[in-house]
Enzyme design. Structure first.
Site, mmCIF file in Angstrom:
data_model
loop_
_atom_site.group_PDB
_atom_site.id
_atom_site.type_symbol
_atom_site.label_atom_id
_atom_site.label_comp_id
_atom_site.label_asym_id
_atom_site.label_seq_id
_atom_site.Cartn_x
_atom_site.Cartn_y
_atom_site.Cartn_z
ATOM 1 N N ASP A 172 10.411 -6.357 -8.771
ATOM 2 C CA ASP A 172 10.719 -7.176 -7.409
ATOM 3 C C ASP A 172 12.206 -6.597 -6.871
ATOM 4 O O ASP A 172 13.171 -6.486 -7.692
ATOM 5 C CB ASP A 172 10.940 -8.616 -7.409
ATOM 6 C CG ASP A 172 10.680 -9.238 -6.290
ATOM 7 O OD1 ASP A 172 9.529 -9.743 -6.008
ATOM 8 O OD2 ASP A 172 11.508 -9.158 -5.408
ATOM 9 N N CYS B 175 0.798 -1.172 0.061
ATOM 10 C CA CYS B 175 -0.078 0.008 0.047
ATOM 11 C C CYS B 175 0.758 1.222 -0.213
ATOM 12 O O CYS B 175 0.428 2.313 -0.797
ATOM 13 C CB CYS B 175 -0.999 0.036 1.397
ATOM 14 S SG CYS B 175 -2.516 -1.015 0.994
ATOM 15 N N HIS C 108 -0.434 -10.294 -4.551
ATOM 16 C CA HIS C 108 0.519 -9.876 -5.609
ATOM 17 C C HIS C 108 0.755 -11.237 -6.465
ATOM 18 O O HIS C 108 0.682 -12.221 -6.087
ATOM 19 C CB HIS C 108 1.937 -9.294 -5.011
ATOM 20 C CG HIS C 108 2.454 -9.944 -3.930
ATOM 21 N ND1 HIS C 108 2.056 -10.010 -2.772
ATOM 22 C CD2 HIS C 108 3.487 -11.017 -4.140
ATOM 23 C CE1 HIS C 108 2.946 -11.078 -2.057
ATOM 24 N NE2 HIS C 108 3.773 -11.558 -2.880
ATOM 25 N N HIS D 207 3.624 -12.472 -9.077
ATOM 26 C CA HIS D 207 4.870 -12.563 -9.598
ATOM 27 C C HIS D 207 4.701 -12.766 -11.191
ATOM 28 O O HIS D 207 4.021 -13.981 -11.550
ATOM 29 C CB HIS D 207 5.572 -13.531 -9.128
ATOM 30 C CG HIS D 207 5.844 -13.096 -7.347
ATOM 31 N ND1 HIS D 207 7.080 -12.965 -7.120
ATOM 32 C CD2 HIS D 207 5.198 -13.752 -6.674
ATOM 33 C CE1 HIS D 207 6.796 -12.861 -5.647
ATOM 34 N NE2 HIS D 207 5.595 -13.479 -5.330
HETATM 35 P P1 5GP Z 1 6.036 -13.278 -1.685
HETATM 36 O O1 5GP Z 1 6.938 -13.771 -0.841
HETATM 37 O O2 5GP Z 1 5.060 -12.630 -0.551
HETATM 38 O O3 5GP Z 1 5.085 -13.999 -2.574
HETATM 39 O O4 5GP Z 1 6.495 -12.034 -2.309
HETATM 40 C C1 5GP Z 1 6.970 -10.828 -1.924
HETATM 41 C C2 5GP Z 1 7.810 -10.224 -2.791
HETATM 42 O O5 5GP Z 1 8.229 -9.021 -2.467
HETATM 43 C C3 5GP Z 1 9.345 -10.937 -2.858
HETATM 44 O O6 5GP Z 1 9.737 -11.460 -4.109
HETATM 45 C C4 5GP Z 1 10.233 -9.972 -2.254
HETATM 46 O O7 5GP Z 1 11.575 -9.743 -3.095
HETATM 47 C C5 5GP Z 1 9.195 -8.628 -2.679
HETATM 48 N N1 5GP Z 1 9.794 -7.335 -2.001
HETATM 49 C C6 5GP Z 1 9.779 -7.230 -0.580
HETATM 50 N N2 5GP Z 1 9.810 -5.854 -0.356
HETATM 51 C C7 5GP Z 1 9.973 -5.031 -1.295
HETATM 52 C C8 5GP Z 1 10.246 -3.666 -1.578
HETATM 53 O O8 5GP Z 1 10.466 -2.969 -0.613
HETATM 54 N N3 5GP Z 1 10.098 -3.381 -3.046
HETATM 55 C C9 5GP Z 1 9.989 -4.264 -3.964
HETATM 56 N N4 5GP Z 1 10.214 -3.783 -5.201
HETATM 57 N N5 5GP Z 1 9.766 -5.654 -3.629
HETATM 58 C C10 5GP Z 1 10.007 -6.102 -2.458
HETATM 59 ZN ZN ZN Z 2 -1.845 -3.409 1.104
#
Ligand code: 5GP
Ligand code: ZN
Length: 112
Positions: free
Chosen positions: A29, A6, A98, A100
């Protein structure tokens, strides 16, 4: 509510934006797992796939409408993977829905 994505959507935390409209925000990412690693998020707070319903599913539809366009602009003609992690067993680390997009190389076959 303290939600990283957010804050990124609002511009309070910088990100490398790929695309934005009234429903969708897409950005790179911070810790890429492939040469192209883009996250697409709805512009409303939905915590995970588990919270998708008839009222908010338009955001998910809008995200998926954009995926082929983004894939094309990122030269992912060879293919790509779309992933969403939901909940603890799937290692969801950010509790804002989200998707990917991963590509730009031959991805491994194993997903789990
Ligand atoms: P999840 O593990 O929840 O499926 O994916 C979260 C993703 O968010 C991870 O791939 C991580 O690298 C990415 N991520 C975490 N913090 C940040 C951030 O501050 N900026 C960006 N651009 N990506 C982030
Ligand atoms: Zn949110």
């Amino acid at each position: 509510m303290n939600c990283l994505f957010c804050e990124i959507i609002k511009g309070n935390i910088p990100s490398s934006k790929v695309y934005e409209d009234e429903y969708v925000y897409a950005f790179r990412d911070i810790n890429p797992q492939a040469p192209v690693h883009i996250l697409l998020v709805p512009k409303v707070h939905i915590s995970s796939v588990d919270e998708i319903n008839a009222e908010n599913s338009v955001y998910v539809a809008k995200i998926f409408e954009k995926i082929p366009e983004i894939a094309k602009s990122e030269n992912l003609g060879g293919g790509y993977r779309v992933i969403t992690n939901c909940g603890a067993d799937a290692c969801q680390s950010v509790k804002h829905l989200h998707f990917h997009i991963l590509g730009g190389t031959q991805l491994i076959e194993k997903m789990g």
